[in-house]
Design a protein around this motif. Structure first.
Motif, PDB file in Angstrom:
ATOM      1  N   TRP A 298       0.847  -1.195   0.000  1.00  0.00           N
ATOM      2  CA  TRP A 298       0.000   0.000   0.000  1.00  0.00           C
ATOM      3  C   TRP A 298       0.879   1.240   0.000  1.00  0.00           C
ATOM      4  CZ3 TRP A 298      -4.663  -1.580  -1.004  1.00  0.00           C
ATOM      5  CH2 TRP A 298      -5.166  -2.754  -0.462  1.00  0.00           C
ATOM      6  N   SER A 299       0.461   2.253  -0.719  1.00  0.00           N
ATOM      7  CA  SER A 299       1.192   3.524  -0.735  1.00  0.00           C
ATOM      8  C   SER A 299       0.192   4.666  -0.700  1.00  0.00           C
ATOM      9  CB  SER A 299       2.074   3.636  -1.990  1.00  0.00           C
ATOM     10  OG  SER A 299       1.298   3.500  -3.163  1.00  0.00           O
ATOM     11  N   GLY A 300       0.302   5.515   0.342  1.00  0.00           N
ATOM     12  CA  GLY A 300      -0.613   6.639   0.488  1.00  0.00           C
ATOM     13  C   GLY A 300       0.139   7.927   0.724  1.00  0.00           C
ATOM     14  N   ASN A 301      -0.463   8.822   1.522  1.00  0.00           N
ATOM     15  CA  ASN A 301       0.204  10.084   1.863  1.00  0.00           C
ATOM     16  C   ASN A 301       1.226   9.822   2.962  1.00  0.00           C
ATOM     17  OD1 ASN A 301      -1.115  11.803   0.078  1.00  0.00           O
ATOM     18  ND2 ASN A 301      -2.878  12.011   1.428  1.00  0.00           N
ATOM     19  N   ASN A 302       2.320   9.181   2.576  1.00  0.00           N
ATOM     20  CA  ASN A 302       3.340   8.749   3.503  1.00  0.00           C
ATOM     21  C   ASN A 302       4.668   9.368   3.103  1.00  0.00           C
ATOM     22  OD1 ASN A 302       5.610   6.770   4.274  1.00  0.00           O
ATOM     23  ND2 ASN A 302       3.888   6.037   5.502  1.00  0.00           N
ATOM     24  N   TYR A 303       5.496   9.683   4.088  1.00  0.00           N
ATOM     25  CA  TYR A 303       6.741  10.402   3.827  1.00  0.00           C
ATOM     26  C   TYR A 303       7.611   9.703   2.789  1.00  0.00           C
ATOM     27  CZ  TYR A 303      10.861  13.221   4.766  1.00  0.00           C
ATOM     28  OH  TYR A 303      11.921  14.074   4.644  1.00  0.00           O
ATOM     29  N   PHE A 304       7.661   8.383   2.837  1.00  0.00           N
ATOM     30  CA  PHE A 304       8.565   7.642   1.968  1.00  0.00           C
ATOM     31  C   PHE A 304       7.885   7.136   0.703  1.00  0.00           C
ATOM     32  CE2 PHE A 304      10.173   7.361   6.278  1.00  0.00           C
ATOM     33  CZ  PHE A 304      11.449   7.848   6.102  1.00  0.00           C
ATOM     34  N   ASN A 305       6.598   7.440   0.530  1.00  0.00           N
ATOM     35  CA  ASN A 305       5.875   6.963  -0.646  1.00  0.00           C
ATOM     36  C   ASN A 305       5.456   8.093  -1.586  1.00  0.00           C
ATOM     37  OD1 ASN A 305       5.997   4.291   0.132  1.00  0.00           O
ATOM     38  ND2 ASN A 305       4.093   4.380   1.300  1.00  0.00           N
ATOM     39  N   LEU A 306       5.959   9.274  -1.334  1.00  0.00           N
ATOM     40  CA  LEU A 306       5.521  10.421  -2.135  1.00  0.00           C
ATOM     41  C   LEU A 306       5.768  10.249  -3.639  1.00  0.00           C
ATOM     42  CD1 LEU A 306       6.513  13.411   0.167  1.00  0.00           C
ATOM     43  CD2 LEU A 306       4.238  12.489  -0.246  1.00  0.00           C
ATOM     44  N   PRO A 307       6.879   9.691  -4.088  1.00  0.00           N
ATOM     45  CA  PRO A 307       7.089   9.548  -5.535  1.00  0.00           C
ATOM     46  C   PRO A 307       6.290   8.406  -6.155  1.00  0.00           C
ATOM     47  CG  PRO A 307       9.174   9.521  -4.292  1.00  0.00           C
ATOM     48  CD  PRO A 307       8.073   9.299  -3.329  1.00  0.00           C
ATOM     49  N   VAL A 308       5.674   7.544  -5.333  1.00  0.00           N
ATOM     50  CA  VAL A 308       4.987   6.353  -5.834  1.00  0.00           C
ATOM     51  C   VAL A 308       3.520   6.667  -6.093  1.00  0.00           C
ATOM     52  CG1 VAL A 308       4.423   3.943  -5.313  1.00  0.00           C
ATOM     53  CG2 VAL A 308       6.574   4.931  -4.482  1.00  0.00           C
ATOM     54  N   ALA A 309       2.952   6.002  -7.109  1.00  0.00           N
ATOM     55  CA  ALA A 309       1.539   6.197  -7.417  1.00  0.00           C
ATOM     56  C   ALA A 309       0.683   5.821  -6.206  1.00  0.00           C
ATOM     57  CB  ALA A 309       1.148   5.345  -8.617  1.00  0.00           C
ATOM     58  N   TYR A 310      -0.348   6.623  -5.952  1.00  0.00           N
ATOM     59  CA  TYR A 310      -1.213   6.416  -4.791  1.00  0.00           C
ATOM     60  C   TYR A 310      -1.977   5.102  -4.955  1.00  0.00           C
ATOM     61  CZ  TYR A 310      -4.177   7.773  -0.865  1.00  0.00           C
ATOM     62  OH  TYR A 310      -4.807   7.834   0.361  1.00  0.00           O
ATOM     63  N   ASN A 311      -1.807   4.207  -3.992  1.00  0.00           N
ATOM     64  CA  ASN A 311      -2.493   2.914  -4.014  1.00  0.00           C
ATOM     65  C   ASN A 311      -2.860   2.558  -2.577  1.00  0.00           C
ATOM     66  OD1 ASN A 311      -3.419   0.304  -4.823  1.00  0.00           O
ATOM     67  ND2 ASN A 311      -1.449  -0.547  -4.196  1.00  0.00           N
ATOM     68  N   TYR A 312      -4.033   2.997  -2.161  1.00  0.00           N
ATOM     69  CA  TYR A 312      -4.424   2.784  -0.766  1.00  0.00           C
ATOM     70  C   TYR A 312      -5.934   2.634  -0.669  1.00  0.00           C
ATOM     71  CZ  TYR A 312      -3.733   3.002   4.274  1.00  0.00           C
ATOM     72  OH  TYR A 312      -3.657   2.681   5.610  1.00  0.00           O
ATOM     73  N   VAL A 313      -6.373   1.778   0.262  1.00  0.00           N
ATOM     74  CA  VAL A 313      -7.795   1.583   0.534  1.00  0.00           C
ATOM     75  C   VAL A 313      -8.072   2.059   1.945  1.00  0.00           C
ATOM     76  CG1 VAL A 313      -9.605  -0.144   0.902  1.00  0.00           C
ATOM     77  CG2 VAL A 313      -8.080  -0.342  -1.072  1.00  0.00           C
ATOM     78  N   ASP A 314      -8.963   3.032   2.089  1.00  0.00           N
ATOM     79  CA  ASP A 314      -9.253   3.609   3.398  1.00  0.00           C
ATOM     80  C   ASP A 314     -10.357   2.874   4.139  1.00  0.00           C
ATOM     81  OD1 ASP A 314      -7.594   6.130   3.833  1.00  0.00           O
ATOM     82  OD2 ASP A 314      -8.315   6.444   1.810  1.00  0.00           O
ATOM     83  N   ASN A 315     -11.064   1.970   3.473  1.00  0.00           N
ATOM     84  CA  ASN A 315     -12.081   1.171   4.147  1.00  0.00           C
ATOM     85  C   ASN A 315     -11.403  -0.001   4.858  1.00  0.00           C
ATOM     86  OD1 ASN A 315     -13.979  -1.287   4.200  1.00  0.00           O
ATOM     87  ND2 ASN A 315     -15.402   0.384   3.800  1.00  0.00           N
TER      88      ASN A 315
END
Length: 397
Positions: A298-315
């Motif tokens: 999973w990659s979201g609004n995270n310090y180390f995932n900023l360059p990566v495409a957003y892939n996160y499920v909030d449910n």
């Protein structure tokens, strides 16, 4: 030799509550500490030493958890059949998902079920409160970076590696405080929590958590005493509430599968809910359901995932069933169900409100199954263990 071993087991049994309580505090505190930017942005020797010390302490915590579980099985306060089922499900989910979090959850939930639940709540409350104060204070003085994760919405991390972590911690501090208090909420504490929530909301722009925090505070202060357990205890209502985690899971799947990217209505709702509908819809069809989970990054609004495409499920329901599988997921829903049943039986309004709020918020946020936030999985395991051990409990169910 046998007598010596029995003496050691008895010695630990007399002190396990204190050892396990300390381990509980350290587990919550150090896990959340690992999510801040304190030790992640430095290559100094001091930083490496601190990380090594924390790693040693965390290993010591899990040794205590193991000893407590062993002691519980030996003294028959833990049911061996339930413990085996839980261990096998967790092991298989770990094997297929490659995520060690399921193993940590097994050890922590099983061991902490040996504590009086009030002790666990106190340990959670103290650990979450002090780590939040520590990290935000260090971030305000510039010792930890206050990273900006979303320039459009001006979402800051307040020292954590994710933009919503501080708001989530405060929300759970609020929830746990509501469960611990003996007297009704006074205005001072109410205003303090409201002020803290507003300030963190301004910095992090965590809208849904802020909104649910306000709802929880209003209901706790004005309506908690008006919860009607006579209605809730009726047969049909009790069954509905106990089944609520399963019903919310089904509802989540129906809603997100029904999402249509060509519909103007769905597009509007998707924008309002920060693309939760489209991202979750895509994740369901991309990963699918499995029995024991699969590796997902999973990659979201995270310090180390900023360059990566957003892939996160909030449910929470969909995120965890996709990653850890049906068996793991159903087992944890059973924990919530048993917890709800016991809460209704004991007519504990604070526990009832807190768990219902967490279950509902799990539909739009992803932290329902994060055990360093949510202690009610431990409460549910205590009840499930009692059900396995106690025939009278089974007859009352």
């Amino acid at each position: 030799m046998k007598d010596k071993c029995l003496q050691i087991i008895d010695w630990y049994d007399q002190r396990k509550i204190y050892f396990t309580s300390i381990a509980c505090f350290l587990y919550v505190f150090l896990t959340i500490l690992s999510w801040c930017l304190m030790f992640k942005l430095s290559n100094s020797i001091f930083n490496d030493i601190c990380v090594d010390i924390i790693s040693i302490i965390r290993k010591g915590v899990f040794i205590i958890f193991f000893l407590t579980i062993f002691n519980g099985l030996f003294k028959k306060t833990l049911d061996w059949k339930l413990t085996t089922i839980f261990a096998v499900i967790s092991g298989l989910s770990y094997w297929f998902s490659k995520n060690p979090e399921v193993i940590k959850m097994f050890f922590s939930i099983t061991a902490l079920s040996c504590l009086p639940f009030k002790w666990t709540l106190n340990d959670y409350y103290r650990a979450q409160k002090w780590i939040l104060l520590l990290v935000i204070t260090l971030a305000s003085f510039g010792i930890i970076e206050n990273a900006l994760y979303d320039k459009e919405r001006m979402r800051f991390g307040l020292g954590f590696d994710s933009s919503s972590t501080s708001a989530v911690i405060l929300f759970h501090i609020m929830i746990i405080y509501g469960c611990l208090k003996r007297k009704p909420w006074n205005k001072t504490n109410l205003y303090l929590f409201i002020l803290s929530s507003v300030l963190i909301f301004i910095a992090t722009n965590s809208r849904f958590i802020f909104g649910m925090s306000m709802v929880y505070l209003i209901i706790s202060y004005f309506l908690l005493k008006k919860i009607d357990f006579k209605l809730i205890s009726t047969s049909w209502m009790r069954r509905f509430i106990v089944a609520l985690p399963f019903l919310l899971t089904i509802l989540s799947f129906v809603i997100f599968i029904s999402y249509n990217s060509n519909s103007t209505l769905w597009q509007s709702l998707d924008r309002i809910f920060s693309e939760r509908f489209s991202l979750t819809h895509d994740a369901i069809f991309k990963y699918g359901l499995t029995l024991f989970g699969r590796p997902i990054v999973w990659s979201g609004n995270n310090y180390f995932n900023l360059p990566v495409a957003y892939n996160y499920v909030d449910n929470s329901y969909i995120k965890y069933i996709l990653e850890f599988g049906l068996f793991w997921f159903v087992f944890y829903l059973l924990l919530f169900g048993f917890g709800l049943y016991r809460i209704i039986k004991t007519k504990n309004a604070s526990y009832f409100l807190s768990l219902i709020v967490l279950l509902i918020l799990g539909c739009i946020e992803s932290f329902l199954f994060t055990n360093v936030f949510n202690p009610f999985m431990i409460y549910g395991y205590i009840q499930l263990n009692s059900w396995f051990c106690n025939k009278e409990w089974k007859r009352s169910f």
